[in-house]
Design a protein around this motif. Structure first.
Motif, PDB file in Angstrom:
ATOM      1  N   GLY A  36       0.816  -1.210   0.000  1.00  0.00           N
ATOM      2  CA  GLY A  36       0.000   0.000   0.000  1.00  0.00           C
ATOM      3  C   GLY A  36       0.849   1.259   0.000  1.00  0.00           C
ATOM      4  N   PHE A  37       1.923   1.247   0.783  1.00  0.00           N
ATOM      5  CA  PHE A  37       2.811   2.392   0.915  1.00  0.00           C
ATOM      6  C   PHE A  37       3.498   2.735  -0.406  1.00  0.00           C
ATOM      7  N   ASP A  40       1.007   4.181  -4.641  1.00  0.00           N
ATOM      8  CA  ASP A  40       0.883   5.495  -5.286  1.00  0.00           C
ATOM      9  C   ASP A  40       2.186   5.906  -5.968  1.00  0.00           C
ATOM     10  N   ALA A 126       2.599  11.672  -1.807  1.00  0.00           N
ATOM     11  CA  ALA A 126       1.634  10.568  -1.803  1.00  0.00           C
ATOM     12  C   ALA A 126       1.849   9.672  -0.585  1.00  0.00           C
ATOM     13  N   GLN A 127       3.107   9.426  -0.256  1.00  0.00           N
ATOM     14  CA  GLN A 127       3.386   8.574   0.900  1.00  0.00           C
ATOM     15  C   GLN A 127       3.087   9.284   2.214  1.00  0.00           C
ATOM     16  N   ARG A 128       3.376  10.577   2.284  1.00  0.00           N
ATOM     17  CA  ARG A 128       3.053  11.330   3.512  1.00  0.00           C
ATOM     18  C   ARG A 128       1.557  11.308   3.782  1.00  0.00           C
ATOM     19  N   GLU A 129       0.756  11.474   2.733  1.00  0.00           N
ATOM     20  CA  GLU A 129      -0.702  11.455   2.921  1.00  0.00           C
ATOM     21  C   GLU A 129      -1.161  10.108   3.475  1.00  0.00           C
ATOM     22  N   ARG A 130      -0.620   9.023   2.937  1.00  0.00           N
ATOM     23  CA  ARG A 130      -0.990   7.685   3.416  1.00  0.00           C
ATOM     24  C   ARG A 130      -0.552   7.508   4.871  1.00  0.00           C
ATOM     25  N   MET A 131       0.673   7.953   5.189  1.00  0.00           N
ATOM     26  CA  MET A 131       1.168   7.832   6.562  1.00  0.00           C
ATOM     27  C   MET A 131       0.353   8.713   7.513  1.00  0.00           C
ATOM     28  N   ARG A 132       0.073   9.943   7.097  1.00  0.00           N
ATOM     29  CA  ARG A 132      -0.687  10.869   7.937  1.00  0.00           C
ATOM     30  C   ARG A 132      -2.056  10.272   8.278  1.00  0.00           C
ATOM     31  N   ASP A 133      -2.726   9.733   7.268  1.00  0.00           N
ATOM     32  CA  ASP A 133      -4.044   9.132   7.481  1.00  0.00           C
ATOM     33  C   ASP A 133      -3.952   7.931   8.430  1.00  0.00           C
ATOM     34  N   ALA A 134      -2.967   7.081   8.205  1.00  0.00           N
ATOM     35  CA  ALA A 134      -2.805   5.899   9.067  1.00  0.00           C
ATOM     36  C   ALA A 134      -2.476   6.308  10.499  1.00  0.00           C
TER      37      ALA A 134
END
Length: 170
Positions: A36-37, A40, A126-134
Motif C-alpha cells: 500500500g505504501f 501510489d 503521496a506517501q506522507r498522505e498515506r502515513m498521515r491518514d494511518a
C-alpha cells in the motif's frame, strides 16, 4: 515455538509472548502495508519509466543534498553497478546533478535539480498522505509503538544512519 517478550499489545493489554502465528501475521501485515505504501509512488514512477530504486535514490539525495555516491551506496545497500545505472538515468533525464567534490576530486556529489525536487515531492507527498491518514487513525500511542518497533528491527549501522537523518531534519 519461538516466543518474543512484548511490553504492550492492542487494546492496552500486556502480552508476555508472541506466538509464531502472531509473528507471521505481523510479517504479512508488513508486506501488505508496504504494498500500500508503495502503490501510489509506483504509479507515478511508471509514468516516467522509473522503478523503486529511482525513488529511493531521489528520496535520499533530497534528504542529504550534496551527498556522495559512496554515502548513497551505504544507505541503499545496493551494488555500485546498480546505483550507477539508476544515477545515470536520473542525471541523463535532468533530475539529478552530479558534481566533482571540492576537497576530493574522486568524489561525486549529488543534488536534485528543480525537476528532481518536483518529482520527489510528488512521490513523497503521496506517501506522507498515506502515513498521515494511518497515523491519525491509529493514534499517538500506536504511532510511538510503531516507530519503536521499526527502530528495533534496524541493525545498529542502519539505526545510526536513521538517527542522523532524524537529527538533520530537526
Amino acid at each position: 515455538m519461538h516466543r518474543m517478550p512484548v511490553t504492550g499489545g492492542p487494546g492496552g493489554e500486556n502480552l508476555l509472548f508472541l506466538t509464531d502465528a502472531q509473528l507471521r501475521k505481523g510479517i504479512e501485515a508488513m508486506f501488505f502495508a508496504y504494498r500500500g505504501f508503495t502503490a501510489d509512488p509506483d504509479r507515478i514512477l511508471a509514468r516516467h519509466g522509473y522503478g523503486r530504486a529511482h525513488h529511493r535514490a531521489l528520496h535520499f539525495i533530497d534528504r542529504w543534498p550534496g551527498t556522495t555516491v559512496t554515502n548513497l551506496l551505504a544507505i541503499l545497500g545496493v551494488t555500485k553497478q546498480s546505483l550507477n545505472r539508476v544515477l545515470r538515468t536520473l542525471v541523463d533525464d535532468g533530475l539529478v546533478e552530479s558534481r566533482v567534490g571540492t576537497r576530493d576530486k574522486r568524489e561525486r556529489r549529488l543534488t536534485l535539480t528543480e525537476a528532481g525536487r518536483a518529482l520527489e515531492a510528488e512521490l513523497s507527498g503521496a506517501q506522507r498522505e498515506r502515513m498521515r491518514d494511518a497515523y491519525r487513525r491509529a493514534g499517538p500511542e500506536a504511532v510511538a509503538g510503531f516507530r519503536t518497533v521499526l527502530e528495533a528491527m534496524m541493525d545498529s549501522e542502519l539505526l545510526r544512519r536513521f538517527e542522523a537523518a532524524r537529527e538533520a531534519a530537526e
